[in-house]
Design a protein around this motif. Structure first.
Motif, PDB file in Angstrom:
ATOM      1  N   ARG A 161       0.962  -1.218  -0.092  1.00 45.18           N
ATOM      2  CA  ARG A 161       0.135   0.000   0.023  1.00 45.18           C
ATOM      3  C   ARG A 161       0.786   1.293   0.010  1.00 45.18           C
ATOM      4  NH1 ARG A 161      -3.093  -1.214   3.856  1.00 45.18           N
ATOM      5  NH2 ARG A 161      -4.995  -1.523   3.047  1.00 45.18           N
ATOM      6  N   GLN A 182       2.839   1.804  -3.412  1.00 48.48           N
ATOM      7  CA  GLN A 182       2.029   2.157  -4.569  1.00 48.48           C
ATOM      8  C   GLN A 182       1.736   3.580  -4.300  1.00 48.48           C
ATOM      9  OE1 GLN A 182      -1.387  -0.382  -4.459  1.00 48.48           O
ATOM     10  NE2 GLN A 182      -0.354  -2.065  -5.753  1.00 48.48           N
ATOM     11  N   THR A 195      -8.703   1.612  -0.744  1.00 54.61           N
ATOM     12  CA  THR A 195      -7.638   0.732  -1.054  1.00 54.61           C
ATOM     13  C   THR A 195      -7.407   0.518  -2.627  1.00 54.61           C
ATOM     14  OG1 THR A 195      -8.195  -0.598   0.994  1.00 54.61           O
ATOM     15  CG2 THR A 195      -7.138  -1.780  -0.818  1.00 54.61           C
ATOM     16  N   GLY A 196      -6.094   0.787  -3.047  1.00 52.59           N
ATOM     17  CA  GLY A 196      -5.910   0.508  -4.404  1.00 52.59           C
ATOM     18  C   GLY A 196      -5.061  -0.922  -4.794  1.00 52.59           C
ATOM     19  N   ASP A 246      -2.509  -1.865  -8.280  1.00 50.79           N
ATOM     20  CA  ASP A 246      -1.788  -1.959  -9.790  1.00 50.79           C
ATOM     21  C   ASP A 246      -2.426  -2.789 -10.816  1.00 50.79           C
ATOM     22  OD1 ASP A 246      -0.274  -1.865 -11.893  1.00 50.79           O
ATOM     23  OD2 ASP A 246       1.463  -1.389 -10.482  1.00 50.79           O
ATOM     24  N   TYR A 300      -8.071  -7.548  -3.072  1.00 54.05           N
ATOM     25  CA  TYR A 300      -8.458  -6.684  -4.530  1.00 54.05           C
ATOM     26  C   TYR A 300      -7.162  -7.338  -5.534  1.00 54.05           C
ATOM     27  CZ  TYR A 300     -11.613  -3.001  -3.022  1.00 54.05           C
ATOM     28  OH  TYR A 300     -12.770  -2.343  -2.590  1.00 54.05           O
ATOM     29  N   HIS A 334     -13.193   1.319  -9.274  1.00 53.45           N
ATOM     30  CA  HIS A 334     -13.070   2.056  -7.839  1.00 53.45           C
ATOM     31  C   HIS A 334     -11.614   1.998  -7.099  1.00 53.45           C
ATOM     32  CE1 HIS A 334     -17.431   2.154  -7.655  1.00 53.45           C
ATOM     33  NE2 HIS A 334     -17.446   0.979  -7.813  1.00 53.45           N
ATOM     34  N   CYS A 335     -10.631   1.114  -7.746  1.00 51.44           N
ATOM     35  CA  CYS A 335      -9.467   0.813  -7.183  1.00 51.44           C
ATOM     36  C   CYS A 335      -8.203   0.960  -7.756  1.00 51.44           C
ATOM     37  CB  CYS A 335      -9.396  -0.619  -6.741  1.00 51.44           C
ATOM     38  SG  CYS A 335     -10.979  -1.087  -5.690  1.00 51.44           S
ATOM     39  N   SER A 336      -7.975   2.018  -8.727  1.00 49.61           N
ATOM     40  CA  SER A 336      -6.748   2.224  -9.337  1.00 49.61           C
ATOM     41  C   SER A 336      -6.011   2.783  -8.378  1.00 49.61           C
ATOM     42  CB  SER A 336      -6.988   3.520 -10.410  1.00 49.61           C
ATOM     43  OG  SER A 336      -5.766   3.895 -10.685  1.00 49.61           O
ATOM     44  N   SER A 337      -4.634   2.186  -8.436  1.00 46.44           N
ATOM     45  CA  SER A 337      -3.503   2.777  -7.110  1.00 46.44           C
ATOM     46  C   SER A 337      -3.193   4.318  -7.515  1.00 46.44           C
ATOM     47  CB  SER A 337      -2.207   1.782  -7.579  1.00 46.44           C
ATOM     48  OG  SER A 337      -1.772   1.784  -8.700  1.00 46.44           O
ATOM     49  N   VAL A 350      -5.645   6.381  -6.008  1.00 51.13           N
ATOM     50  CA  VAL A 350      -5.455   6.508  -4.567  1.00 51.13           C
ATOM     51  C   VAL A 350      -4.190   7.313  -4.243  1.00 51.13           C
ATOM     52  CG1 VAL A 350      -4.956   5.122  -2.462  1.00 51.13           C
ATOM     53  CG2 VAL A 350      -6.187   4.214  -4.115  1.00 51.13           C
TER      54      VAL A 350
END
Length: 404
Positions: free
Chosen positions: A25, A28, A209-210, A212, A318, A382-385, A388
């Motif tokens: 985390r 990233q 939360t992201g 890759d 994820y 919703h979760c592209s690093s 984030v």
């Protein structure tokens, strides 16, 4: 010197290799912020060998790296750190107190840092008592909650007593230290609400939360009865979860799926688990540390998260969803993630329910594919690093500017 504002990012541990959720985390986010609004100085313990070995990875996440001497960790480390049970601080905090590191951090902040980020609550011991610049505390969990959950599942009375004591100490430590920081960043709205409920916290913000999405590319799930788990296997919550799955779920599953097999991907698997699997002749593989989890994950039919203890959010969920593995998890295993049972994953909180859910998933290729595709769409939406990282960068900017 760069004209960009100076951001000092303080990590109480060396971030490489990225072999556990917190490191993933953090790196990233730093990678996404590199070259953006801030000139980033990363500070952490490191040996010269570590710095040389991971130079390219370090350069990818910061503009400058400053190390303080890393403490050597011997084979008796887990035993010797027990002396900190007598400390007023939790063992995990007391064992990391480092006057040299604290002095290095102070010296760096005195050179004109405009905002400082401290990674994990344990890094509070490195933060100067009197603010030299606006500060951000990046929490990855509500740590006291993790200790409380360990106490709830501990089988031995002595272990319950120790975990309860650690819970009380960590709760006091979090309540005392978090208000020192201008902004507290949580990894879910659930955690943020817990921190907002504490008195005197100035500002609490949550980031998603992201993952890759380019690195963890999508592939359809496999057709065999192959189950996957990934996670650092020297982390107590993962040890407890895999022991629970082995002892209480596995025999129920193989009654339904005799060909089921399991791969546990993660560093330093606990010897007791490895020996027990071998003694019972279970078709389980423990990989130990791997440079890249993807070859061990692709082709699996399902991903299982049997966690009973934990905090924050589980990046592993994820990552599995991004790679196309349908997920069966306890509610705690996906806690803090905006997922819906039956849409992006299947929830199972008892041994019987988990065995049944896995049997259902392994028996139904259409269900596997539906969950797999829906989960990938969810992380894409919703979760592209990178998104984030931009969110975190915004928080640092507002903190530097004194904005609420």
């Amino acid at each position: 010197m760069s004209e960009r504002p100076s951001l000092v990012f303080v990590s109480p541990r060396f971030l490489f290799p990225t072999d556990e959720g917190g490191k993933i985390r953090t790196t990233q986010i730093l990678r996404g912020m590199k070259g953006g609004r801030f000139h980033i100085t990363l500070m952490s313990p490191a040996t010269p060998e570590q710095t040389a070995r991971h130079r390219e990875e370090i350069e990818a996440v910061c503009d400058r790296f400053i190390a303080w001497p890393a403490r050597s960790v011997g084979p008796l480390h887990r035993i010797t750190r027990l002396r900190h049970l007598l400390s007023l601080k939790p063992v995990s905090v007391a064992a990391g107190v480092d006057p040299v590191a604290r002095r290095r951090v102070r010296e760096q902040l005195q050179q004109g840092a405009q905002v400082a980020v401290f990674d994990f609550i344990h890094a509070a011991t490195l933060a100067p008592l009197h603010g030299l610049c606006p500060t951000v505390m990046f929490t990855h969990n509500v740590e006291a909650e993790i200790f409380r959950r360990h106490a709830e599942v501990a089988g031995h009375p002595l272990k319950r007593y120790v975990w309860r004591g650690q819970h009380r100490k960590m709760a006091r430590f979090e309540a005392r230290e978090l208000p020192r920081f201008d902004t507290v960043v949580a990894v879910s709205e659930r955690d943020a609400e817990a921190f907002r409920a504490m008195p005197r916290n100035r500002r609490v913000e949550a980031i998603p939360t992201g993952v890759d999405l380019d690195f963890f590319a999508y592939r359809p799930p496999g057709d065999g009865d192959h189950l996957i788990f990934t996670g650092a296997m020297d982390w107590q919550a993962n040890i407890d979860g895999i022991r629970f799955f082995m002892d209480e779920v596995w025999h129920l599953l193989v009654q339904r799926r005799p060909g089921a097999r399991m791969t546990v991907v993660g560093r330093r698997p606990h010897p007791e688990l490895v020996e027990q699997a071998a003694r019972r002749n279970l078709p389980w593989t423990f990989t130990g540390f791997v440079d890249d989890i993807r070859p061990h994950v692709y082709g699996g039919a399902a991903y299982v998260i049997p966690l009973r203890v934990g905090g924050g959010t589980r990046i592993k969920a994820y990552e599995a969803m991004a790679m196309g593995l349908p997920v069966v998890s306890t509610g705690l295993g996906v806690e803090g993630l905006p997922l819906t049972d039956g849409e992006q994953f299947l929830q199972a909180d008892t041994p019987e329910a988990m065995a049944q859910a896995l049997d259902r998933l392994l028996s139904d290729s259409a269900l596997r594919l539906r969950l797999s595709q829906a989960a990938r769409r969810h992380v894409e939406d919703h979760c592209s690093s990178l998104a984030v990282a931009r969110c975190f960068e915004d928080i640092c900017q507002r903190t530097m500017n004194g904005q609420g």
